[in-house]
Design a protein around this motif. Structure first.
Motif, mmCIF file in Angstrom:
data_model
loop_
_atom_site.group_PDB
_atom_site.id
_atom_site.type_symbol
_atom_site.label_atom_id
_atom_site.label_comp_id
_atom_site.label_asym_id
_atom_site.label_seq_id
_atom_site.Cartn_x
_atom_site.Cartn_y
_atom_site.Cartn_z
ATOM 1 N N ASN A 253 19.080 -34.400 12.903
ATOM 2 C CA ASN A 253 20.083 -35.191 13.627
ATOM 3 C C ASN A 253 20.620 -34.473 14.864
ATOM 4 O O ASN A 253 20.893 -35.111 15.886
ATOM 5 C CB ASN A 253 21.248 -35.551 12.698
ATOM 6 C CG ASN A 253 20.859 -36.609 11.694
ATOM 7 O OD1 ASN A 253 19.882 -37.334 11.879
ATOM 8 N ND2 ASN A 253 21.610 -36.712 10.606
ATOM 9 N N LYS A 254 20.771 -33.156 14.776
ATOM 10 C CA LYS A 254 21.388 -32.436 15.894
ATOM 11 C C LYS A 254 20.551 -32.538 17.163
ATOM 12 O O LYS A 254 21.084 -32.818 18.246
ATOM 13 C CB LYS A 254 21.615 -30.972 15.521
ATOM 14 C CG LYS A 254 22.317 -30.173 16.613
ATOM 15 C CD LYS A 254 22.568 -28.729 16.183
ATOM 16 C CE LYS A 254 23.205 -27.919 17.308
ATOM 17 N NZ LYS A 254 23.441 -26.502 16.913
ATOM 18 N N ILE A 255 19.240 -32.340 17.043
ATOM 19 C CA ILE A 255 18.410 -32.399 18.253
ATOM 20 C C ILE A 255 18.255 -33.845 18.732
ATOM 21 O O ILE A 255 18.129 -34.104 19.935
ATOM 22 C CB ILE A 255 17.040 -31.710 18.044
ATOM 23 C CG1 ILE A 255 16.412 -31.391 19.409
ATOM 24 C CG2 ILE A 255 16.108 -32.537 17.160
ATOM 25 C CD1 ILE A 255 15.259 -30.417 19.344
ATOM 26 N N LEU A 256 18.303 -34.800 17.802
ATOM 27 C CA LEU A 256 18.291 -36.208 18.194
ATOM 28 C C LEU A 256 19.547 -36.541 19.004
ATOM 29 O O LEU A 256 19.487 -37.259 20.008
ATOM 30 C CB LEU A 256 18.201 -37.113 16.966
ATOM 31 C CG LEU A 256 16.845 -37.148 16.247
ATOM 32 C CD1 LEU A 256 16.992 -37.835 14.893
ATOM 33 C CD2 LEU A 256 15.797 -37.859 17.093
ATOM 34 N N LYS A 261 13.562 -37.296 21.805
ATOM 35 C CA LYS A 261 12.881 -38.456 21.238
ATOM 36 C C LYS A 261 11.533 -38.013 20.681
ATOM 37 O O LYS A 261 10.682 -37.523 21.415
ATOM 38 C CB LYS A 261 12.691 -39.539 22.308
ATOM 39 C CG LYS A 261 14.003 -40.116 22.814
ATOM 40 C CD LYS A 261 13.771 -41.198 23.850
ATOM 41 C CE LYS A 261 15.102 -41.766 24.352
ATOM 42 N NZ LYS A 261 14.913 -42.821 25.387
ATOM 43 N N PHE A 262 11.383 -38.171 19.385
ATOM 44 C CA PHE A 262 10.128 -37.803 18.748
ATOM 45 C C PHE A 262 9.039 -38.797 19.131
ATOM 46 O O PHE A 262 9.217 -40.014 19.009
ATOM 47 C CB PHE A 262 10.282 -37.790 17.224
ATOM 48 C CG PHE A 262 11.021 -36.603 16.681
ATOM 49 C CD1 PHE A 262 10.336 -35.485 16.241
ATOM 50 C CD2 PHE A 262 12.409 -36.592 16.619
ATOM 51 C CE1 PHE A 262 11.016 -34.380 15.735
ATOM 52 C CE2 PHE A 262 13.095 -35.498 16.125
ATOM 53 C CZ PHE A 262 12.394 -34.386 15.680
ATOM 54 N N GLU A 263 7.907 -38.256 19.591
ATOM 55 C CA GLU A 263 6.745 -39.112 19.836
ATOM 56 C C GLU A 263 6.196 -39.639 18.516
ATOM 57 O O GLU A 263 5.693 -40.757 18.444
ATOM 58 C CB GLU A 263 5.659 -38.323 20.577
ATOM 59 C CG GLU A 263 6.012 -37.932 21.991
ATOM 60 C CD GLU A 263 6.063 -39.127 22.935
ATOM 61 O OE1 GLU A 263 5.302 -40.090 22.726
ATOM 62 O OE2 GLU A 263 6.877 -39.094 23.874
ATOM 63 N N TYR A 264 6.309 -38.814 17.481
ATOM 64 C CA TYR A 264 5.790 -39.173 16.160
ATOM 65 C C TYR A 264 6.867 -38.927 15.104
ATOM 66 O O TYR A 264 6.872 -37.899 14.428
ATOM 67 C CB TYR A 264 4.517 -38.370 15.855
ATOM 68 C CG TYR A 264 3.434 -38.608 16.874
ATOM 69 C CD1 TYR A 264 2.745 -39.814 16.916
ATOM 70 C CD2 TYR A 264 3.128 -37.632 17.823
ATOM 71 C CE1 TYR A 264 1.766 -40.051 17.868
ATOM 72 C CE2 TYR A 264 2.145 -37.858 18.778
ATOM 73 C CZ TYR A 264 1.470 -39.077 18.792
ATOM 74 O OH TYR A 264 0.508 -39.310 19.736
ATOM 75 N N PRO A 265 7.810 -39.872 14.956
ATOM 76 C CA PRO A 265 8.917 -39.683 14.016
ATOM 77 C C PRO A 265 8.523 -39.849 12.554
ATOM 78 O O PRO A 265 9.262 -39.422 11.677
ATOM 79 C CB PRO A 265 9.912 -40.770 14.438
ATOM 80 C CG PRO A 265 9.069 -41.841 15.055
ATOM 81 C CD PRO A 265 7.955 -41.106 15.743
ATOM 82 N N ASP A 266 7.360 -40.452 12.292
ATOM 83 C CA ASP A 266 6.944 -40.729 10.916
ATOM 84 C C ASP A 266 5.627 -40.020 10.615
ATOM 85 O O ASP A 266 4.576 -40.395 11.145
ATOM 86 C CB ASP A 266 6.769 -42.239 10.721
ATOM 87 C CG ASP A 266 6.464 -42.609 9.274
ATOM 88 O OD1 ASP A 266 6.273 -41.703 8.446
ATOM 89 O OD2 ASP A 266 6.412 -43.827 8.992
ATOM 90 N N PRO A 267 5.634 -38.980 9.773
ATOM 91 C CA PRO A 267 4.392 -38.256 9.458
ATOM 92 C C PRO A 267 3.308 -39.142 8.855
ATOM 93 O O PRO A 267 2.115 -38.796 8.924
ATOM 94 C CB PRO A 267 4.860 -37.182 8.442
ATOM 95 C CG PRO A 267 6.285 -36.958 8.798
ATOM 96 C CD PRO A 267 6.814 -38.315 9.187
#
Length: 274
Positions: A253-256, A261-267
């Motif tokens: 959460n902190k870096i969000l 923005k994660f390019e791939y938020p879901d492994p």
């Protein structure tokens, strides 16, 4: 032109170097073998051979410490090195940084620093770590060494389990029995590892510690079996019985909140290149 040195042009460091060069940075880096140095140089990245054994070895490596920014990406090799060896490496490295022109440092650590047991909530950066209450004491001591008595600005990134390209989690458990599949993962795609370091450098974020983990946490079993379908490998032959207890989850959460923005938020949706 901003100059950056990357100590450790490996699985994360080399794609970071190419990204930053495209963005207009002057990039310089290191690798431990001469053969790898030649390969990296031929790819367009200026590199030297530099090794901490644990004292510095190599030629021309002083240039690494003359850059405006420095990225340190040399995780401990617990299978082949002692904890004392890694900490001695960092001691020599820190001395060179304190004596150099590099005054802004990104230090790559790991979420392995958090205790191994799960909690009702995810581990965040403000969890009170101590030498007695930590997952990996070597990581904790390494971070403490970099934080204390320093002559540079510093931010620390704690990476989750690095995946992507040829690092396919299902391959490690293909055809194996009694695999743990009921717990959720804390993975990070290679591209997001690169992006998080770039976020710190490009936005001048200093004096912070960030967890960098894909914010969605699917089950291990789900990922292993999807990998087997996608790339044609055997799934695990059997899984251990689910145990009671909580997942050991890591919060990003902190870096969000800082705009990452994660390019791939879901492994579960990570792309791979087998």
């Amino acid at each position: 032109m901003k100059t950056v040195s990357i100590i450790g042009l490996g699985w994360t460091g080399l794609p970071l170097a190419h990204y930053l060069k495209k963005e207009g940075w002057e990039v310089f880096g290191s690798t431990t073998s001469d053969q790898k140095r030649k390969e990296i140089t031929s790819s367009g990245i200026d590199a030297v051979q530099f090794k901490l054994n644990p004292h510095p070895e190599g030629l021309g490596f002083q240039k690494l410490f003359d850059a405006d920014y420095l990225v340190i990406n040399i995780p401990p090799k617990s299978r082949v090195q002692s904890a004392d060896f890694y900490l001695e490496q960092l001691k020599y490295l820190k001395t060179m940084i304190n004596q150099s022109g590099s005054k802004k440092v990104v230090f790559v650590s790991s979420t392995g620093i958090y205790p191994n047991e799960g909690m009702n909530s995810a581990y965040s950066e403000d969890f009170p770590l101590t030498k007695e209450k930590v997952g990996n004491p070597t990581l904790w001591e390494g971070e403490q060494m970099m934080l204390k008595n320093k002559a540079y600005e510093l931010s620390i990134l704690r990476f989750g389990g690095l995946m992507g390209e040829s690092r396919i989690p299902g391959k490690y458990f293909s055809g194996k029995e009694n695999v743990v599949g009921h717990t959720r993962v804390n993975y990070l795609h290679q591209q997001d590892a690169v992006g998080s370091i770039a976020l710190i450098l490009e936005n001048e974020i200093w004096g912070e510690i960030f967890n960098v983990v894909a914010p969605i946490h699917p089950l291990r079993k789900e990922i292993y079996e999807k990998n087997s379908e996608d790339i044609g490998i055997k799934p695990p032959l059997s899984y251990v019985s689910p145990e009671t207890g909580q997942d050991r989850l890591i919060s990003s959460n902190k870096i969000l909140d800082r705009g990452f923005k994660f390019e791939y938020p879901d492994p579960f949706q990570f792309p791979y290149n087998p």
